[in-house]
Design a protein around this motif. Sequence first.
Motif, PDB file in Angstrom:
ATOM      1  N   LEU A 107       4.986   8.835   2.225  1.00 20.82           N
ATOM      2  CA  LEU A 107       6.484   9.149   2.051  1.00 20.82           C
ATOM      3  C   LEU A 107       7.202   9.359   3.413  1.00 20.82           C
ATOM      4  N   GLN A 108       6.051  10.137   4.293  1.00 24.44           N
ATOM      5  CA  GLN A 108       6.601  10.413   6.189  1.00 24.44           C
ATOM      6  C   GLN A 108       6.162   9.199   6.823  1.00 24.44           C
ATOM      7  N   THR A 109       5.642   8.191   6.312  1.00 23.72           N
ATOM      8  CA  THR A 109       5.086   7.294   6.869  1.00 23.72           C
ATOM      9  C   THR A 109       6.094   5.703   6.995  1.00 23.72           C
ATOM     10  N   ILE A 110       6.951   6.275   5.861  1.00 23.94           N
ATOM     11  CA  ILE A 110       7.782   5.019   6.055  1.00 23.94           C
ATOM     12  C   ILE A 110       8.659   4.714   7.063  1.00 23.94           C
ATOM     13  N   PRO A 111       9.278   5.456   7.632  1.00 23.30           N
ATOM     14  CA  PRO A 111       9.991   4.991   9.042  1.00 23.30           C
ATOM     15  C   PRO A 111       9.499   4.490  10.077  1.00 23.30           C
ATOM     16  N   GLY A 112       7.958   4.661  10.107  1.00 19.34           N
ATOM     17  CA  GLY A 112       7.254   3.490  10.965  1.00 19.34           C
ATOM     18  C   GLY A 112       6.929   2.357  10.352  1.00 19.34           C
ATOM     19  N   ILE A 142       0.968  -1.672  -0.063  1.00 19.22           N
ATOM     20  CA  ILE A 142       0.319  -0.052   0.405  1.00 19.22           C
ATOM     21  C   ILE A 142       0.990   0.855   0.433  1.00 19.22           C
ATOM     22  N   THR A 143       1.577   1.205   0.917  1.00 16.83           N
ATOM     23  CA  THR A 143       2.930   2.384   0.502  1.00 16.83           C
ATOM     24  C   THR A 143       3.405   2.296  -0.866  1.00 16.83           C
ATOM     25  N   LEU A 159       2.629   5.977  -2.770  1.00 19.31           N
ATOM     26  CA  LEU A 159       3.686   6.745  -2.770  1.00 19.31           C
ATOM     27  C   LEU A 159       3.270   7.967  -4.239  1.00 19.31           C
ATOM     28  N   ASP A 160       3.137   7.679  -4.811  1.00 19.51           N
ATOM     29  CA  ASP A 160       1.927   8.371  -5.933  1.00 19.51           C
ATOM     30  C   ASP A 160       0.900   9.128  -5.550  1.00 19.51           C
TER      31      ASP A 160
END
Length: 673
Positions: free
Chosen positions: A510-515, A493-494, A498-499
């Motif tokens: 994009l900001q959720t990737i670290p989680g 889903i991420t 991202l699109d």
Amino acid sequence: MNGQILLQGWTIIPTPQTMQHKAGIALLPMCGRINEARTVGDDRHILAAQLIDDIRAATGLEWDIATGDRWPGFITLTILDNPHAHPSGSYTLDVTPDGVTVAGVDFEGVRNGVQTLRQLIRQCGAALPLLHIEDRPAFETRGYYLDVTRGRVPTLDWLKHWADKLCLYKYNQLQLYVEHTFRFDGMSETWRGSSPLAPRDILDLDDYCAERGIELVPSVSTFGHLYMALRTRSLRDLGEFPETADEPFGFIDRMRHHTLNISDERAFTLSCRLIDDYLQLFRSDKFNICADETFDLGRGRSKTFAEEIGVAAMYVDYVTRLCRHLEAQGKQPMMWGDIALEHPEILERLPEAVTLLNWQYDPQVTDEKVRTVAQSGATQIVCPAVWCWNALLPRIDDAWNNITRMARYGTQYQAAGMLVTDWGDLGHVNDPRMAIPGMIIGAQESWNPGRIPDETDMLRRISRLEYHDASGELLDILARASHAACFQWNHLITWLELDDGRGGVNTGVLQTIPGLLPENERPDDVIRALQDGSRAPSLVESRRMLLRYLKHHISLGETADHLLQTSARRISAITATAGPRIAGNAAAFRVAIEGQRLLNRVGLQLASDVGVIDSLQSSAASQHDDTARLAEALEIWMEAYAAQWSTLSRDSELRRLQDTVWELTDYLRFQSV
């Protein structure tokens, strides 16, 4: 005693507080009767009928029901002579050669004793072990919280089936999480196309639960998590960021941007309308206003108001008004505790009558936040999770660690109860049956916390009792299979979201990737790249960054495939011996494992395409063929998944999940050209 029970092939969940196991067997008569005293308060004799159904299923024999002292039964259901000497829900169970007696301090106590007896009958048939049990719950409230809004709306039949299962394991409260999936009058723009629950469904389920000793507590989002409502033409102006209402739907966006602009008085009118309409359908004197994760509060339309009085004051004033509104109608308010714990000054200002639902889902959670609420003097219910969201396979290890810790803290700090949560983020791809292990762990820990020494023992017990697995190995195999999830549903889903829908990058996603990974697994170089604000990355760069971030996990996909295949074979062999009783579970396990195998292959393919891992193929022709076969396998799998969905759930958001898979398969075919 616990080890002996397992060696004899039967177990009881939750484990009783005290149990004397005697030598010998009580043989149920061929033509038996259950005498249920009217003082039990079971007007339709539901408890007796539960026992009769299990006796029939286990022995093929048909029993009778009666009441009164002129109609003795081999099984007697009655109220204890001194009920006030014991806490609510307590019971005794005596199995002797001359008969079986369940005596409770109240209806709930008798119900609990009947569930213990039902478990014995299911495992032992007509030959019951001689026992004397004295039992009581550790927590008065033992609840389950089921998401019916973020993608999957269960059928009424499944909700009743789930209530039956909760009853069997001695839960006494159920809440359904609702955002937009209820047919509120005048709000069709919000619930259209979601296969919503209707008032009649609630009335029917409320009666069904009450007859089985389960309180159905209303729960509806009244502050945050109003994403679908705040995208409508009618209500968008009540959101913090109405200008985003026409942006493409996003599973991740739905979890982040959904907060009312409470500086507009119309917001309070809407919240009260939801409360007033919904509460009339329930017999419960409680109401959960939710009010969690109000991420956008004070950042959009209400920013000026927040600058004047502060976000914490805005929040506490609003929820206090909602709580007072409920109290004026004789209702006890409940709400999630996350925002109050972020702003501890809120704790001091909350109404005394409110119960804080203290959710903490970290498997290694500490007692800090439970202790904080206890020290404030507020009433709290501790809320762990079954750990099924965002994935096809349940993370049973995480559920065990989270639930056992929260139960221990709840006991230590005298919480009013435990509410086990079952979420369906990102479309509720997780099959509801995957939550059964976590639900049963929650049942054990809310009744008799700390009694089972370790996870292995617990999973063996559940395998034998719930899945009729004589080997006791099934859930251990399933738990190990979940460790082979290298590229998961939330990763896909991420990658897709991202699109931003225009070929650019959705910076919020994009900001959720670290989680996506625990702190100790996050690659430093990718974290630095994500934090580099000097240049906005392109979509291609952002997706490559995601795959680099997940590289270690993705690269294990080929090795993990062997484990998943082996798990599927072993689980299929075990479930075959259990017969048709668990056919639905067997199908759910198979579909989930095969789906995870395909997701792992997708991760490898995507990472290979952009050079994050070594190329999987030796030639362009073989690459084309393998990618096309993967796309076809995903589409065939989705058909099997959809068939399983329809056995438990309304259409709801199945089409969104199908579109997600089809978007991926179209991409794979395009890339292979």
